[in-house]
Write an enzyme that holds these catalytic residues in place. Structure first.
Site, short mmCIF file in Angstrom:
data_model
loop_
_atom_site.label_atom_id
_atom_site.label_comp_id
_atom_site.label_asym_id
_atom_site.label_seq_id
_atom_site.Cartn_x
_atom_site.Cartn_y
_atom_site.Cartn_z
N ALA A 233 -3.34 -2.16 -7.87
CA ALA A 233 -2.59 -2.27 -9.13
C ALA A 233 -2.57 -1.00 -9.96
O ALA A 233 -1.62 -0.72 -10.68
CB ALA A 233 -3.16 -3.42 -9.96
N CYS A 354 5.41 5.60 -2.35
CA CYS A 354 6.35 6.54 -2.98
C CYS A 354 6.42 7.81 -2.12
O CYS A 354 6.28 8.91 -2.60
CB CYS A 354 5.97 6.84 -4.42
SG CYS A 354 4.27 7.37 -4.65
#
Length: 404
Positions: A233, A354
């Protein structure tokens, strides 16, 4: 265009810290902007953007200035002079700019711009890796897109407002935004602005989150009342997005190795009016085992090279090492193996990075699906987002479903 001494000195000091002390550019810029309370928005913009520009083009400017690492203060001044000449500034008669060869600088720029590793200002190994994984043509486009300045994108907090209302609030503050139909919760700023100072931010009406990153939470197909686990997270950008898509209903377990990041998430959740998040520090395999086959949805926002977000973190070009990428791929495989066990039969999981490298993305998924744990899953779909095609960050996400 004039250069102001105190602004330029702040830029030089900041570059010394980034290049020689290994400090992170965003932290250094944040400190630099607090240096003088009398600076207006124009001054602050000059300081922030100039630091980032010189960090982004470090290799090119160093080559033109004929300086080598480790840089001393004079070297940094020479690189600054290259930046100023190429940006069309008139150099003041300060001793640092004596004998600056303006014509030679422009000539060297034209010459070096023909060679990609200088033109795009990247290390040799990164250039070779990009070509190997994406092919010459696509890498050319992608690395050029990664060197453009990142746009500021807001994600509206549906729990508190709508896109239309938020747009009107910001318009009153002279902050113009636009919609993009492909990104349901995104407001894109037409010009950069410090949105963190607005009352709307303090009231939790939005978060700053790139448009590509905003695709992840909806891709996981979360619904109110579900039990959802965000396994990596961090400070919780995607966790908060999922909470808003769940209407604050159900259980959202946010896990991370670092308590400090989860503490940041708690503060953000409070500001966002989110109360269905339960932060849990990963203290070992026990934390994971307790959740085996318990979650309807699992997000694995895996640690990665970050080669999709270089426009946002230009200093990572100089911090990243090839061995880090090799190691992180092993971590990704382990994370997939361990965290996939949290998904209950019939539940779904998203693996996201990413990065734009296939070896961190679709190849990891392929490898996982052929493993013992992966045999319990079916591949549903994936999205490969390239900065050169989207105009936003490079991202990858794959949706898998656990067999009944």
């Amino acid at each position: 265009m004039r250069l102001h001494r105190n602004l330029v000195f702040t830029v030089i000091d900041s570059l010394m810290a980034i290049f020689n002390e290994g400090q992170y550019a965003d932290k250094v810029v944040a400190l630099a902007l607090k240096k003088d309370k009398r600076w207006g928005s124009h001054d602050r913009k000059f300081v922030a953007e100039t630091i980032y520009e010189i960090v982004r083009w470090k290799r090119l400017y160093a080559e033109i200035a004929e300086v080598k690492e480790p840089y001393d203060r004079d070297n940094i001044w020479r690189m600054f002079a290259v930046w100023a000449v190429l940006r069309g500034y008139t150099l003041p008669d300060w001793k640092y700019f004596e004998n600056t060869p303006a014509r030679k600088i422009k000539g060297r720029f034209d010459e070096l711009s023909k060679i990609r590793k200088y033109r795009e200002s990247i290390p040799d190994w990164m250039d070779e890796l990009g070509v190997k994984e994406l092919g010459e043509e696509l890498w050319n486009k992608e690395i050029a897109a990664q060197n453009e300045q990142a746009r500021v994108i807001l994600r509206v907090n549906r729990l508190k407002t709508t896109k239309e209302k938020l747009r009107a609030i910001l318009m009153d503050l002279d902050i113009e935004t636009e919609f993009d139909s492909k990104y349901e919760d995104a407001l894109i700023l037409k010009e950069r602005a410090n949105v963190f100072l607005t009352q709307a931010f303090k009231d939790g009406l939005f978060e700053v989150q790139d448009a590509s990153s905003q695709l992840v939470a909806p891709f996981l197909e979360v619904k109110p009342g579900m039990r959802v686990v965000d396994t990596c997270a961090g400070a919780g950008g995607k966790t908060l997005h999922m909470a808003s898509l769940m209407d604050n209903k159900g259980q959202l377990i946010a896990m991370d190795l670092y308590e400090s990041k989860l503490n940041q998430l708690k503060l953000r959740a409070r500001r966002n009016g989110v109360h269905n998040i339960e932060p849990r520090v990963i203290e070992g395999t026990k934390t994971i085992k307790k959740l085996h086959e318990k979650a309807d949805r699992v997000l694995i926002d895996a640690p990665c090279s970050g080669l999709g977000v270089l426009k946002r973190n230009p200093d990572s070009k100089w911090k990243l090492q090839p061995e880090f990428i090799e190691n992180i791929k092993k971590v990704q495989a382990e994370v997939l193996e361990n965290y996939s066990k949290i998904v209950k039969p019939g539940g779904k999981m998203v693996y996201a990075t990413c990065s734009v490298l296939p070896s961190e993305n679709q190849e990891q998924i392929k490898k996982f699906l052929s493993s013992e744990s992966g045999k319990n899953f079916t591949f549903v779909k994936d999205i490969k987002v390239l900065a050169s095609e989207s105009g936003f960050d490079g991202f990858y996400m794959a949706l898998l479903e656990r067999k009944q």
